[in-house]
Design a protein around this motif. Structure first.
Motif: not given
Length: 280
Positions: A155, A157, A166-167, A190, A200, A268-271, A273
């Motif tokens: 990730a 960040c 991946s977050k 997010a 997680e 959290s933002k998973p989009d 990477y």
């Protein structure tokens, strides 16, 4: 004994010596006084030649005598007058020292008169060295494969965000209600935190510290299921305690309470990477 006429007593007259006895006595004396024979281990002296009433050795006769004397002496290293011969002796001595050193390392294989065993010792050393190198390469490749996966995803960040798998996660220092926390997360592109696995969840529980933090689970009432902020239904991976409509993380796990209570929150933002190229 002879008697003299006209005398009344006998007179001793010496008997003449026997010639044969005298000859034997003379021979015995000559044999006793004869000079001892010349020792066989000594070299014969050359006969002197008369020169002006004196005896002197001729150079022509002396040179062969000296050569025969030198040849009769034991062969010693210092008598060699040839530099090539001396150099060969030094080289032979060094070779003997190397052979003795090698015998120390391979005493059971090497023998002074067996070159085949010497080559066998070299072959054993080469085989063992190759085996060690092959084992080292194999272990290093195995370790490399364990450290690097086929597709390594990491990730990327923003500042003050923490990457896990991946977050990216943001842990606030302020304390606000659930609605304000969700609004803040949406401003950062997010949402309130969502976990999709126990790994997680364990990460969030460890990193949050002792404070309670809002997460993205909510429901309309106790009769409705729990949902995330994107309206997907919660799979009840971990049970939620309480009778409220908004969930938060506490020391006891996942709890819920009233929306207006001030607490810290997690975004959290998973989009976003970064995907590394494949490793062959």
């Amino acid at each position: 004994m002879l008697l003299t006429p006209g005398s009344g007593s006998a007179t001793r007259v010496p008997t003449p010596p026997n010639p044969h006895q005298l000859l034997r006595t003379h021979r015995r004396r000559l044999h006793t006084a004869a000079p001892k024979p010349w020792p066989t281990h000594r070299l014969p002296r050359p006969p002197p030649a008369p020169v002006h009433g004196r005896t002197a050795h001729s150079s022509r006769d002396t040179l062969p005598s000296l050569q025969s004397a030198i040849s009769a002496l034991p062969t010693l290293g210092f008598l060699s007058s040839s530099p090539a011969h001396a150099k060969g002796q030094v080289s032979s001595h060094r070779s003997e020292q190397k052979r003795k050193k090698l015998q120390v390392h391979c005493p059971s294989v090497l023998s002074p008169g067996s070159p085949a065993k010497l080559y066998g010792c070299y072959a054993v050393i080469v085989v063992l060295t190759a085996a060690v190198i092959a084992l080292t390469v194999t272990l290093s490749e195995k370790e490399k494969k364990e450290r690097v996966s086929i597709k390594n995803i990491c990730a990327v960040c923003p500042k003050e965000w923490i990457g896990f798998r991946s977050k990216c996660f943001y842990f606030s220092e302020d304390m606000r209600n659930w609605t304000f926390s969700q609004t803040f997360c949406m401003a950062q592109e997010a949402h309130l935190a969502r976990f999709d696995s126990l790994d997680e969840l364990d990460f969030l529980m460890r990193y949050k510290g002792d404070s309670a933090h809002w997460i993205g689970l909510h429901r309309e009432s106790t009769q409705h299921p729990w949902r995330w902020t994107d309206n997907t239904e919660y799979n009840n991976l971990v049970p939620i305690r309480g009778e409220g409509e908004h969930a938060y993380l506490s020391d006891r796990g996942i709890s819920n309470g009233r929306e207006h209570m001030p607490r810290k929150w997690i975004c959290s933002k998973p989009d976003r990477y970064l995907q590394y190229p494949e490793v062959s």
